[in-house]
Design a protein around this motif. Sequence first.
Motif, PDB file in Angstrom:
ATOM      1  N   ASN A 231      -7.845   5.313  -0.386  1.00 23.82           N
ATOM      2  CA  ASN A 231      -7.203   4.323  -1.130  1.00 23.82           C
ATOM      3  C   ASN A 231      -6.437   2.805  -0.802  1.00 23.82           C
ATOM      4  OD1 ASN A 231      -7.339   5.185  -3.291  1.00 23.82           O
ATOM      5  ND2 ASN A 231      -4.906   5.944  -2.603  1.00 23.82           N
TER       6      ASN A 231
ATOM      7  N   MET B  28      -7.737  -1.293  -0.825  1.00 26.26           N
ATOM      8  CA  MET B  28      -7.299  -2.283  -1.007  1.00 26.26           C
ATOM      9  C   MET B  28      -7.545  -3.346  -0.033  1.00 26.26           C
ATOM     10  SD  MET B  28      -3.069  -2.021   1.033  1.00 26.26           S
ATOM     11  CE  MET B  28      -3.668  -1.329   3.120  1.00 26.26           C
TER      12      MET B  28
ATOM     13  N   HIS C 218     -10.444  -5.329  -1.643  1.00 23.30           N
ATOM     14  CA  HIS C 218      -8.971  -6.245  -2.467  1.00 23.30           C
ATOM     15  C   HIS C 218      -8.785  -7.629  -2.045  1.00 23.30           C
ATOM     16  CE1 HIS C 218      -9.680  -4.078  -7.037  1.00 23.30           C
ATOM     17  NE2 HIS C 218      -9.291  -3.065  -6.319  1.00 23.30           N
ATOM     18  N   LEU C 219      -8.251  -7.104  -0.705  1.00 27.30           N
ATOM     19  CA  LEU C 219      -7.710  -8.321  -0.361  1.00 27.30           C
ATOM     20  C   LEU C 219      -8.506  -9.129   0.477  1.00 27.30           C
ATOM     21  CD1 LEU C 219      -4.529  -6.161   1.483  1.00 27.30           C
ATOM     22  CD2 LEU C 219      -4.851  -7.433  -0.485  1.00 27.30           C
TER      23      LEU C 219
ATOM     24  N   GLU D  42       1.838  -1.071   4.874  1.00 26.39           N
ATOM     25  CA  GLU D  42       1.899  -0.310   3.762  1.00 26.39           C
ATOM     26  C   GLU D  42       1.538  -0.925   2.763  1.00 26.39           C
ATOM     27  OE1 GLU D  42       5.537   1.335   3.193  1.00 26.39           O
ATOM     28  OE2 GLU D  42       4.372   3.439   3.851  1.00 26.39           O
ATOM     29  N   ASN D  43       1.382  -1.048   1.676  1.00 26.19           N
ATOM     30  CA  ASN D  43       1.102  -1.991   0.167  1.00 26.19           C
ATOM     31  C   ASN D  43       1.643  -1.253  -0.936  1.00 26.19           C
ATOM     32  OD1 ASN D  43       0.133  -3.676  -2.008  1.00 26.19           O
ATOM     33  ND2 ASN D  43      -1.375  -4.265  -0.250  1.00 26.19           N
ATOM     34  N   HIS D  44       2.525  -2.025  -1.806  1.00 20.84           N
ATOM     35  CA  HIS D  44       3.098  -1.454  -2.360  1.00 20.84           C
ATOM     36  C   HIS D  44       2.488  -1.356  -3.913  1.00 20.84           C
ATOM     37  CE1 HIS D  44       6.369   0.936  -0.639  1.00 20.84           C
ATOM     38  NE2 HIS D  44       6.361  -1.103   0.293  1.00 20.84           N
ATOM     39  N   GLU D  45       1.158  -2.034  -4.025  1.00 23.05           N
ATOM     40  CA  GLU D  45       0.795  -2.462  -4.799  1.00 23.05           C
ATOM     41  C   GLU D  45      -0.086  -1.895  -5.482  1.00 23.05           C
ATOM     42  OE1 GLU D  45      -2.174  -6.267  -6.717  1.00 23.05           O
ATOM     43  OE2 GLU D  45      -1.599  -6.472  -4.759  1.00 23.05           O
ATOM     44  N   VAL D  46      -0.303  -0.826  -7.015  1.00 20.06           N
ATOM     45  CA  VAL D  46      -1.634  -0.649  -7.383  1.00 20.06           C
ATOM     46  C   VAL D  46      -2.180  -0.929  -7.435  1.00 20.06           C
ATOM     47  CG1 VAL D  46      -1.807   1.954  -8.545  1.00 20.06           C
ATOM     48  CG2 VAL D  46       0.440   1.213  -7.151  1.00 20.06           C
ATOM     49  N   PHE D  47      -3.903  -0.039  -7.254  1.00 22.44           N
ATOM     50  CA  PHE D  47      -4.927  -0.561  -8.114  1.00 22.44           C
ATOM     51  C   PHE D  47      -5.722   0.043  -8.756  1.00 22.44           C
ATOM     52  CE2 PHE D  47      -4.860  -2.967  -3.304  1.00 22.44           C
ATOM     53  CZ  PHE D  47      -4.556  -4.051  -4.156  1.00 22.44           C
TER      54      PHE D  47
ATOM     55  N   TYR E 285      -7.577   3.013  -6.752  1.00 25.04           N
ATOM     56  CA  TYR E 285      -6.863   4.074  -6.005  1.00 25.04           C
ATOM     57  C   TYR E 285      -6.957   5.584  -6.385  1.00 25.04           C
ATOM     58  CZ  TYR E 285      -4.118   1.009  -3.381  1.00 25.04           C
ATOM     59  OH  TYR E 285      -3.430  -0.065  -2.427  1.00 25.04           O
TER      60      TYR E 285
END
Length: 416
Positions: free
Chosen positions: A227, A231, A234-235, A346-351, A354
Amino acid sequence: SPSIMPQQEANEPEEASNLLPLASPDSTAIQSPVHLLEAKSPSKTLGSNFRSKKSASLIILTAAAIVILLFHSKTLSYFLSTYFSSCDSRKSSSWIAGNSEVSSGEENSENEHSETDLDFAVIGFPKTGTTFLLEVLGRHKEIVMILSDNVESGGEFCQIHHKDGDKELLPYLKNKTLDTEHRKFGIKCPTMVRNTNSIDNLAKISRHTRLIVGVRHPASWFQSFYNYRVMGTHLRNESLSDIPNPNTLNATTQWKDVSTSYARFDIYLKQFAKVQLDEHDLKEMLEEHLWKKEISPTKFKIFIYTVEQLNDANSTRQAGFRNDLQKFLGLETPFPDFDSIPKVNENHEVFPEYLDICKPEYNDLRHLLLEEGKKSSHWIGTKFIYADDVVVSNEDHFQSALSTWGKDPCKTGQRL
């Protein structure tokens, strides 16, 4: 003095059936079967001279055949290559299997401690809280974390992997001579535990570095690492079509270092030769083909922990862990409560891509990771942590965490 091999009683015989003979790195060659043959005394008669020469020829031919066969053995070829590699990088140390008199270098007097020694390194594994440790260590007033100039590195100093990694690190360490506070200098690079050429580079300029290694339940580790890579994809606005199905990342395939093979933490820890390796150990190392293995016997001490110890809600145990880490690094000031330090990375966004490893379509993947976890936890828990150069805080808590590696967290309700 501390040994890099398990202690053995002076009169206790070694088990020749499953231990490979290891030679000292100070040696210049390994004797071939030809050298092991005893020379016969020459005969005084012509006939016996002829028979002697004929016998000698047969012996030489036989020995040559044996050498050819041996050098075609994968295990011996592997051992020889890693042996000579260790000879090149460890000429200053004595490495003899089963010898409890091997010096770790830690007991040398202070006047032998170089001013350019790197005091410690956080060397892996990825996704085991190493970035959190970077934050913890970087906040300590007695520590200077050497950070990479590369913004995308996130502070990791992985130039140590380069061919001249020791030379790239040395200018930073020379700042120690100007540091009037006499602080500890350290780096973080979580791939050092897998690719030990970095340890070889480090040994060229440092004699007293202490290593910190984190481990984690393999299923939890795999999901987190996968995951994290999703992330990053995406970034960085990379192509989402390049994200592979997790089920394909097995023993023969990796994506940005994500693979079930990397979850075999024991295989990479074996490279440090802190305990005696037998033929089975070497065979398992050979069977993993994704990354090169190299036996890099090191005098550096290792502090090993599990992520459960970093995230421990038991305040008494966590305080004990912090105290043990403080002592290991030789610090006078205690670490603050880890709960007071903000979590980083940490990244709380859900892709959408995942991985939820508990879904039925990942049952086989999870089962494979559990099987690998059983092997890793057994070796770490029964051998590695008992090596003289390995330190573990609160063995009971550590072993308790290891005991879950063969259990399905999706059925036990263990936090992933």
